[in-house]
Motif scaffolding. Sequence first.
Motif, PDB file in Angstrom:
ATOM      1  N   HIS A   1       9.407 -46.286  -8.631  1.00 42.80           N
ATOM      2  CA  HIS A   1      10.443 -46.714  -9.572  1.00 42.80           C
ATOM      3  C   HIS A   1       9.849 -47.426 -10.783  1.00 42.80           C
ATOM      4  O   HIS A   1      10.460 -47.449 -11.846  1.00 42.80           O
ATOM      5  CB  HIS A   1      11.450 -47.625  -8.865  1.00 42.80           C
ATOM      6  N   THR A   2       8.686 -48.020 -10.644  1.00 41.84           N
ATOM      7  CA  THR A   2       8.074 -48.701 -11.783  1.00 41.84           C
ATOM      8  C   THR A   2       7.510 -47.710 -12.788  1.00 41.84           C
ATOM      9  O   THR A   2       7.182 -48.079 -13.908  1.00 41.84           O
ATOM     10  CB  THR A   2       6.943 -49.631 -11.311  1.00 41.84           C
TER      11      THR A   2
ATOM     12  N   LEU B   1       8.902 -47.616  -3.552  1.00 43.04           N
ATOM     13  CA  LEU B   1       9.222 -48.724  -4.449  1.00 43.04           C
ATOM     14  C   LEU B   1       8.349 -48.691  -5.699  1.00 43.04           C
ATOM     15  O   LEU B   1       8.818 -48.966  -6.810  1.00 43.04           O
ATOM     16  CB  LEU B   1       9.055 -50.050  -3.717  1.00 43.04           C
TER      17      LEU B   1
ATOM     18  N   SER C   1       7.296 -46.616   2.289  1.00 44.21           N
ATOM     19  CA  SER C   1       8.216 -47.542   1.630  1.00 44.21           C
ATOM     20  C   SER C   1       7.587 -48.129   0.374  1.00 44.21           C
ATOM     21  O   SER C   1       8.236 -48.222  -0.678  1.00 44.21           O
ATOM     22  CB  SER C   1       8.607 -48.673   2.593  1.00 44.21           C
ATOM     23  N   GLU C   2       6.326 -48.541   0.465  1.00 43.83           N
ATOM     24  CA  GLU C   2       5.643 -49.118  -0.692  1.00 43.83           C
ATOM     25  C   GLU C   2       5.499 -48.090  -1.813  1.00 43.83           C
ATOM     26  O   GLU C   2       5.681 -48.404  -2.991  1.00 43.83           O
ATOM     27  CB  GLU C   2       4.268 -49.641  -0.280  1.00 43.83           C
TER      28      GLU C   2
END
Length: 209
Positions: free
Chosen positions: A113-114, A110, A106-107
């Motif tokens: 996307h950065t 996320l 999950s990390e």
Amino acid sequence: MPDISTYVLCSEAQLRALLDVHYGGHLLGQFWGGATASEAARRLGEPAPRVAYHVGRLRALGLLVPDDRPGRGQALRPVADRFVVPAAMRPALGTHTARPLLAALSEAFLAAHTLTPDDPQDLTLLDLRAEAGEVDLGPVAPEAARLMVRVARLQPSAYDRVMRAAWDALAREQQAEAGTRGARLFTFSLMGFPGSLLPLSDPQRHQGE
């Protein structure tokens, strides 16, 4: 069709090693077909000493074994193609072993996307169409992180067929793209389970409809 060898895990230490999101099954997969520790490090873009340490751990647990094909210096290969958690060890596949892997995935999702461009980009998260065809993921860069979640009512045999087909398609693409210029590392997580995301849903409620 080639024979698929299967290894039944025999300790929680082996289970924990394979669930290590950085140097578990991900690292083991770099040795499929035979490779040296230094070759695996180059494929992963990781420092050779660090990879060698984790390779030694996988060897000590019996998950990596010497590859006896000639012409390879200290080449290793996974002990099998498929790794199975036996029924007696299923209780060990709990929150203390699986949660760290799911949290790390999950990390990483996320964080990915950065790394995308600053320009706003649409991304399709759900497609309810029933007809077959290409899935429209929206006007995103080919390398962008993607998430598709769908709850479907299927016969158990169809569920099994869909999961196998998705995994087989990924394996075929990986073999076709191996060694091609511009190839990069991507992470795929194929997950399916009985029931829905609704906490009050009863998996037996709609049987026979």
